[in-house]
Design an enzyme around this catalytic site. Structure first.
Site, PDB file in Angstrom:
ATOM      1  N   ASP A   1      -0.136   3.521  -6.124  1.00 28.92           N
ATOM      2  CA  ASP A   1       0.908   3.892  -5.171  1.00 28.92           C
ATOM      3  C   ASP A   1       1.976   4.718  -5.880  1.00 28.92           C
ATOM      4  OD1 ASP A   1       3.408   1.770  -5.717  1.00 28.92           O
ATOM      5  OD2 ASP A   1       1.441   1.047  -6.340  1.00 28.92           O
TER       6      ASP A   1
ATOM      7  N   HIS B   1      -8.617   3.280  -7.417  1.00 33.69           N
ATOM      8  CA  HIS B   1      -7.716   3.351  -6.271  1.00 33.69           C
ATOM      9  C   HIS B   1      -6.460   4.129  -6.648  1.00 33.69           C
ATOM     10  CE1 HIS B   1      -5.719   1.984  -2.595  1.00 33.69           C
ATOM     11  NE2 HIS B   1      -4.638   1.857  -3.344  1.00 33.69           N
TER      12      HIS B   1
ATOM     13  N   GLU C   1      -7.822  -0.580  -9.098  1.00 27.02           N
ATOM     14  CA  GLU C   1      -6.603   0.226  -9.167  1.00 27.02           C
ATOM     15  C   GLU C   1      -6.331   0.590 -10.630  1.00 27.02           C
ATOM     16  OE1 GLU C   1      -2.218   0.290  -7.017  1.00 27.02           O
ATOM     17  OE2 GLU C   1      -3.211  -1.628  -7.364  1.00 27.02           O
TER      18      GLU C   1
ATOM     19  N   ASP D   1     -16.520   0.041  -8.189  1.00 29.05           N
ATOM     20  CA  ASP D   1     -15.945   1.366  -8.431  1.00 29.05           C
ATOM     21  C   ASP D   1     -15.828   2.076  -7.087  1.00 29.05           C
ATOM     22  OD1 ASP D   1     -14.939   3.617  -9.675  1.00 29.05           O
ATOM     23  OD2 ASP D   1     -16.936   4.466 -10.044  1.00 29.05           O
TER      24      ASP D   1
END
Length: 836
Positions: free
Chosen positions: A215, A541, A598, A589
């Site tokens: 993020d 991610h 992540e 994955d």
């Protein structure tokens, strides 16, 4: 991506934490703006790990060091040893042997055999290990094996930078992008970011720093541990004499060429952000640090940073964040002082203010419920952060208040190395490592020995854990939590520190064998580092390295480190596909599996630490050139008279050395009258020779000074400062100086100097001077700016401590190297006049 509920122990070990009620929301997918591809994956029929894990022979797919351990794992239910062959790229047999039957690996359930081909020390590319007719993935054997990973694992941080355009010439084709979150439309921050409602008035400039993970939030407690590990990696390398590999122009950063080690340039990008997160003076909770800053709602996947249109918000200060700032600021002051004294002073000032603010607000805990738009990073226990911050401040300043905070902490005598590893929420181990390794820490000898023994004892436990497993992982079966790969790497760091403390090769072998696990010797036969290995993770991610989701976007760059197996499987994609998985196999994955796949700065940091450690060459140490030693390094010469100094070498030279003494600058009335040319041989290098200086009689009343250089081929030069003792000297200064050696060891020491104003008027700024009588060389200082030329030293106040009232004192300290005696200076000057 927001983490969801994990057991209490697992959450302390490594997850980013969130409340239980969030799980149901995440499973629906809508709260994340989940794209159709992820929603479809989440509805796939649940199956246990069904992917083909490839050949039964599991190796480090990058390779092995010629002087390191070379071990592999074979999945086989055979109850008797199997023959193995090591074959080179041409298929020729380079070594042979038999496996050792290990049995069931507890974390994966695999029946395993072990292969050890460490005795082979040849080098080359394209080796394969063949067992029972089946070959594993190819690998190399090379001393330079980890050079690329050292650079790429650190390039990850450059590419995670916020507030700067990423240059494709540095990051690689396809990875360039405009600066994100600088308030350029459609961005709304981070130059003037408002707080959440009720947290604060006004706005704060919190630009820069690293995006935390997949993020685009920025979190002080996760940035803190990651920054500490990058800077600690350099500190360790400097102690080992291998820091040139992390030096200026060694990495792909825009600051290369500025005479500062590149790894410190990278860490500074985050340090500047951490400093900006401190509440300014004059505002409520001044000195504390805001806990985090991120979008008001979860950023859609995919979203490039410069296209993020969401409102950014500062979240309430926390004691944990404040202590992270205190700890990293103190470490900054210690390490950056030799490269940027002003920045080091800023860091220490911020660290002191943060420590004071944390002491005044010891229970500002980040709430577990604060999960809208970013991870909570909640932490109900901050005693470990107090211990870490106190240890860093004590190691940097040597001050009694921080020593007392260290020794008075329950963590000082507690076991701080958990089986599952240290983490952003368990930071006492960081303080323990600092106390054990930073030279000059003034703990009593017995206490320091206990601290160091706690590191080696922990390393022994990690070795024992790895030895009990088929894949040699220094992690217990219940340690496969969110970010388990980061925990594994952190435990390897402890083993590497034990190697530094003891020189015992088993600890280095354990750290290197941990890299084997991370790079392919594991139950999934997978390298968890993008770009490294035949079967490497490529779909971690991430919001803008999201090729699996949008073909116009890139895969994560080489050196990106997946979080790894997580028995909690707290995302819908993993839950749909990994039901019933064994702990070491709970990994996908897949870009949608944020709980297993992540990336995060606090996982890449120990990977970078280990890569730099593994990349070091371990040949015989280079013999440094001997240094020219002059004693004393500063001498007074009577006007109309002479004075002599003694000169020798610090070690035997390889050949004869001729030393020339010549004036470099200063008063021409001070000259060399004897000993301007000296000669030393490998046999008599330690025999002192004399140089005589003279000062001409003159009519002025000034005490002229001249600087002389002593230089010769095959030896490091020295400087000699000679000051004319004029017939008409000014009256002595009204001052007294106390010089105290706090701690000494072979090759170095720390000292505290206290200046007392014995005059009737206040000092408004001070400059204290002295000359060392031997070869002492200052390497670090606090509470003053110290400069040294030859044996001569000048210490100047920092402004805030420049005013000294009558009868008052000002103290500062320093750390120094030495090879000979450690006699104290005999004369001090205050603002040019000799102290009475």
């Amino acid at each position: 991506m927001p983490p969801v509920t994990t057991p209490a122990r697992a959450r302390r070990a490594g997850s980013r934490s969130a409340p239980a009620l969030l799980a149901a929301v995440l499973l629906a997918g809508a709260a994340l703006g989940a794209p159709p591809a992820l929603a479809a994956a989440a509805t796939t029929a649940a199956t246990a790990q069904a992917a083909d894990t490839g050949p039964a022979v599991r190796v480090n797919q990058l390779g092995y060091l010629p002087d390191g351990p070379k071990r592999a794992t074979v999945v086989s239910s055979a109850t008797t040893p199997l023959g193995w062959q090591l074959r080179d790229a041409a298929g020729q047999v380079a070594a042979t042997g038999s496996t050792v039957v290990h049995g069931a690996d507890p974390a994966s359930g695999d029946p395993t055999h072990l292969v050890d081909f460490s005795a082979y020390t040849g080098t080359g590319t394209g080796f394969t290990l063949v067992v029972n007719g089946q070959a594993g993935y190819p690998f190399d054997i090379s001393a330079g094996l980890y050079d690329g990973l050292r650079a790429d694992s650190l390039s990850f941080f450059y590419q995670q930078r916020s507030g700067i355009a990423i240059d494709p010439a540095l990051a690689g084709a396809g990875y360039g992008r405009p600066a994100g979150h600088l308030g350029v439309a459609p961005n709304q921050g981070d130059v003037a970011v408002p707080c959440q409602a009720g947290v604060c008035d006004g706005t704060q400039d919190v630009r820069g720093g690293w995006y935390d993970a997949g993020d685009q939030g920025k979190y002080v407690v996760n940035g803190g541990i990651a920054t500490w590990q990058l800077v600690n990696s350099f500190e360790r390398a400097a102690r080992a004499g291998t820091d040139a590999a992390l030096g200026d122009s060694t990495l792909r950063v825009p600051e290369r060429g500025n005479a500062v080690p590149d790894v410190l340039d990278e860490a500074r990008w985050e340090l500047e952000f951490l400093l900006r997160m401190q509440v300014p003076d004059g505002r409520p909770l001044a000195g504390t640090a805001f806990h985090k800053i991120h979008d008001a709602a979860w950023t859609d996947l995919p979203t490039r940073p410069e296209r993020d249109a969401q409102r950014r918000e500062l979240h309430r200060p926390s004691t944990a964040a404040t202590l992270n700032l205190a700890a990293t600021g103190a470490q900054c002051a210690r390490v950056y002082a030799r490269y940027d004294a002003a920045f080091a002073t800023r860091c220490l000032d911020s660290a002191r203010r943060a420590w004071t603010a944390a002491r005044a607000n010891p229970a500002m805990l980040a709430p577990a419920s604060d999960t809208t738009g970013g991870g909570a990073y909640d932490d109900a226990q901050v005693g470990d952060e107090f211990y870490w911050a106190a240890a860093e401040l004590y190691a940097t300043t040597g001050e009694a208040q921080y020593r007392d905070a260290v020794t008075g902490s329950a963590f000082h005598t507690a076991e701080v190395f958990a089986p599952g590893g240290f983490s952003w929420s368990d930071t006492a181990a960081l303080g323990r490592i600092t106390l054990a390794t930073v030279p000059g820490v003034g703990l009593p000898a017995a206490d320091l020995a206990r601290v160091r023994a706690s590191v080696t004892s922990a390393a022994d436990r990690y070795l024992a854990t790895a030895g009990s497993q088929g894949y040699a992982v220094p992690l217990p079966v219940d340690g496969y939590v969110w970010g388990s790969n980061g925990q594994v790497a952190d435990n390897a760091v402890v083993m590497a520190v034990a190697h530094e403390l003891t020189g015992q090769e088993r600890y280095r072998a354990g750290a290197l064998e941990t890299l084997d696990y991370l790079l392919g010797r594991n139950a999934l036969n997978r390298s968890y580092v993008t770009g490294y290995g035949e079967q490497a993770s490529a779909n971690q991610h991430h919001r803008f390295w999201a090729h699996q989701n949008d073909a116009s976007l890139p895969h994560p760059p080489a050196g990106s480190f997946a979080g790894g197996p997580n028995a909690g499987i707290q995302d819908p994609v993993a839950q749909a596909r990994l039901a019933g998985c064994k702990p070491a196999t709970c990994y996908l994955d897949d870009i949608g599996s944020y709980s297993t796949n992540e990336v995060a700065v606090n996982w890449n940091a120990p990977l970078a630490w280990l890569a730099a450690y593994a990349a070091e060459r371990h040949g015989p140490p280079a013999q440094p050139a001997p240094r020219i030693l002059v004693s004393p390094g500063t001498v007074g010469v009577p006007e109309g008279g002479t004075a002599a100094v003694r000169v020798r070498l610090s070690a035997a030279p390889a050949a004869n050395v001729g030393v020339t003494v010549a004036r470099a600058s200063g008063d021409p009335d001070v000259t060399v009258v004897a000993g301007s040319a000296l000669g030393f041989t490998p046999a008599d290098w330690s025999t002192e020779q004399s140089v005589t200086l003279a000062a001409a009689q003159d009519a002025d009343t000034a005490a002229g000074t001249a600087v002389f250089t002593l230089a010769g081929p095959g030896a490091d030069s020295a400087a000699l400062t000679a000051t004319e003792a004029d017939d008409d000297q000014p009256p002595p200064a009204a001052c007294q100086v106390a010089y105290h050696v706090d701690s000494a060891w072979a090759g170095g020491f720390t000292a505290t100097v206290t200046l007392r104003n014995t005059g009737p008027t206040a000092l408004q700024g001070w400059s204290l001077g002295w000359s060392f009588p031997a070869d002492q060389r200052i390497t670090n200082a606090w509470n003053a700016v110290l400069t040294q030329s030859g044996a001569g030293v000048t210490a100047k106040d920092l402004g805030w401590n420049g005013a000294v009232a009558p009868g008052g004192t000002a103290s500062f300290g320093f750390q120094a190297d030495r090879t000979g005696a450690n006699d104290a200076p005999v004369r001090f000057t205050l603002n040019g006049a000799v102290c009475a």
